[in-house]
Design an enzyme around this catalytic site. Sequence first.
Site, PDB file in Angstrom:
ATOM      1  N   GLY A  81       0.855  -1.185   0.000  1.00 30.59           N
ATOM      2  CA  GLY A  81       0.000   0.000   0.000  1.00 30.59           C
ATOM      3  C   GLY A  81       0.888   1.230   0.000  1.00 30.59           C
ATOM      4  O   GLY A  81       1.910   1.268  -0.687  1.00 30.59           O
ATOM      5  N   ILE A 138       2.844   2.580   2.457  1.00 28.00           N
ATOM      6  CA  ILE A 138       4.171   2.325   3.017  1.00 28.00           C
ATOM      7  C   ILE A 138       4.980   1.463   2.050  1.00 28.00           C
ATOM      8  O   ILE A 138       6.169   1.713   1.810  1.00 28.00           O
ATOM      9  CB  ILE A 138       4.068   1.644   4.391  1.00 28.00           C
ATOM     10  CG1 ILE A 138       3.393   2.574   5.404  1.00 28.00           C
ATOM     11  CG2 ILE A 138       5.456   1.240   4.905  1.00 28.00           C
ATOM     12  CD1 ILE A 138       3.075   1.908   6.727  1.00 28.00           C
ATOM     13  N   ARG A 175       1.916  -4.920  11.518  1.00 28.01           N
ATOM     14  CA  ARG A 175       1.371  -5.098  12.861  1.00 28.01           C
ATOM     15  C   ARG A 175       2.006  -6.345  13.470  1.00 28.01           C
ATOM     16  O   ARG A 175       2.173  -7.375  12.797  1.00 28.01           O
ATOM     17  CB  ARG A 175      -0.151  -5.249  12.831  1.00 28.01           C
ATOM     18  CG  ARG A 175      -0.869  -4.113  12.148  1.00 28.01           C
ATOM     19  CD  ARG A 175      -0.543  -2.761  12.761  1.00 28.01           C
ATOM     20  NE  ARG A 175      -1.305  -2.485  13.976  1.00 28.01           N
ATOM     21  CZ  ARG A 175      -1.133  -1.410  14.723  1.00 28.01           C
ATOM     22  NH1 ARG A 175      -0.223  -0.515  14.399  1.00 28.01           N
ATOM     23  NH2 ARG A 175      -1.868  -1.229  15.800  1.00 28.01           N
ATOM     24  N   GLU A 216       3.350  -6.029  23.123  1.00 25.44           N
ATOM     25  CA  GLU A 216       4.193  -4.849  23.358  1.00 25.44           C
ATOM     26  C   GLU A 216       3.798  -4.199  24.681  1.00 25.44           C
ATOM     27  O   GLU A 216       2.608  -3.991  24.923  1.00 25.44           O
ATOM     28  CB  GLU A 216       4.037  -3.858  22.200  1.00 25.44           C
ATOM     29  CG  GLU A 216       4.543  -4.414  20.876  1.00 25.44           C
ATOM     30  CD  GLU A 216       4.425  -3.423  19.716  1.00 25.44           C
ATOM     31  OE1 GLU A 216       3.982  -2.266  19.953  1.00 25.44           O
ATOM     32  OE2 GLU A 216       4.776  -3.783  18.585  1.00 25.44           O
ATOM     33  N   HIS A 232       9.006  -0.532  18.173  1.00 30.71           N
ATOM     34  CA  HIS A 232       7.851   0.158  17.604  1.00 30.71           C
ATOM     35  C   HIS A 232       8.098   1.674  17.558  1.00 30.71           C
ATOM     36  O   HIS A 232       7.226   2.472  17.933  1.00 30.71           O
ATOM     37  CB  HIS A 232       6.566  -0.148  18.383  1.00 30.71           C
ATOM     38  CG  HIS A 232       5.344  -0.062  17.507  1.00 30.71           C
ATOM     39  ND1 HIS A 232       4.245  -0.857  17.685  1.00 30.71           N
ATOM     40  CD2 HIS A 232       5.070   0.731  16.443  1.00 30.71           C
ATOM     41  CE1 HIS A 232       3.323  -0.547  16.777  1.00 30.71           C
ATOM     42  NE2 HIS A 232       3.809   0.407  16.004  1.00 30.71           N
TER      43      HIS A 232
END
Length: 368
Positions: A177, A179, A265, A294, A313
């Site tokens: 997409g 990114i 993700r 996380e 992250h």
Amino acid sequence: MGIKSKEMISRLMRIMNPAQSRAFSSAKRNIKMAIIGNNPKVPQLIEKYSCGKYIKPFYFKSEEEMMKPSDYEAALIVNSNPKQMEQFLAVQKQIRWVHSTMAGVDWVLNDILKKSDILLTNAKGAFSYSLAEYILFGILYFQKKTPYFNIQRKNHAWAPIDVNFATNLRVGIIGYGDIGYHTADLLKRSIDPVIYACCENKKELKEEYLDPIDHLVGPQGYGKVLKHSDYVVGILPKTATTANYFNLEKFKQMKKSAIFMNIGRGVTMIENDLVTALKEGIIAGAVLDVFPQEPLPSTSELYEMNNVLMTYHCADRTPDYWERTMKVFARELRCYAKGAKPINLISKPRGYQLLTHHMHQLLSLIHI
């Protein structure tokens, strides 16, 4: 406006829900907007980007104050959590638009939001280039055999070896997409690999997204991409179909020399399966900025692995992070306030933006 343009507008209206269609016909001013969460830069940037022309921002001193019923029309999420957002939407019945200053919206998509006509937008595009740089960095990290030199340095050993060029590589991008496009574009301009772009529906891509890639692959071809890629880049959103996608079976399809990279993700990979793949030499290494849990527990074996480049992250946390995300918000606000369909509109059933090249053509017909 010609017949073709009218037909395109009609087509867009048919695929939008009623709340989205109404956005074309009702310009807005003095939008009462709840600011969820705090960051000292946000009020400054709201002023900098002239957002006050369209909104009346309301900042909360406590969660109790935020939960008092009011007539807020919109909400800007600076920082929050799933439970808080669900409680907020349960109380604030007049909300028509929610914007997240983050790209991922899976944690925002509670049942209330999914079943409503509330528009949801995100910060798509704000962090794409910084994440693209991270992927380039990860490739160079392994091509130049940095893990080896880290070990030698730790042992105070002088042990020169040959290193590799970052050329003649094959890079597979799973979840192509915005990114993915910026990643492919940067890689093409710097190290010129063969790029496989994998997406669920090829027809959903903007034409410009096709420029830097060599092969566009649908779901039926993902296995071949895993098999042939030197670097597998995961940029999948969190949805019902992508959870645990990168499992031991997928790692076994990759080359033994392959490097797995995840900036999508964390829940799209199974950590234990990745650890197994790394320990048993099924793949050669990993570049990770996201994790299923996380913060990553201190007991995770990933911390001890020399063949893992790991960040926390924060690959997109550049000094201008808030400038970038608030600039996207200001653009989405202008669209909403002037009665145009927001550019970063999220498809709530799918959990990510659904915007085809044809929709971009439609938006170009509307004066904003």
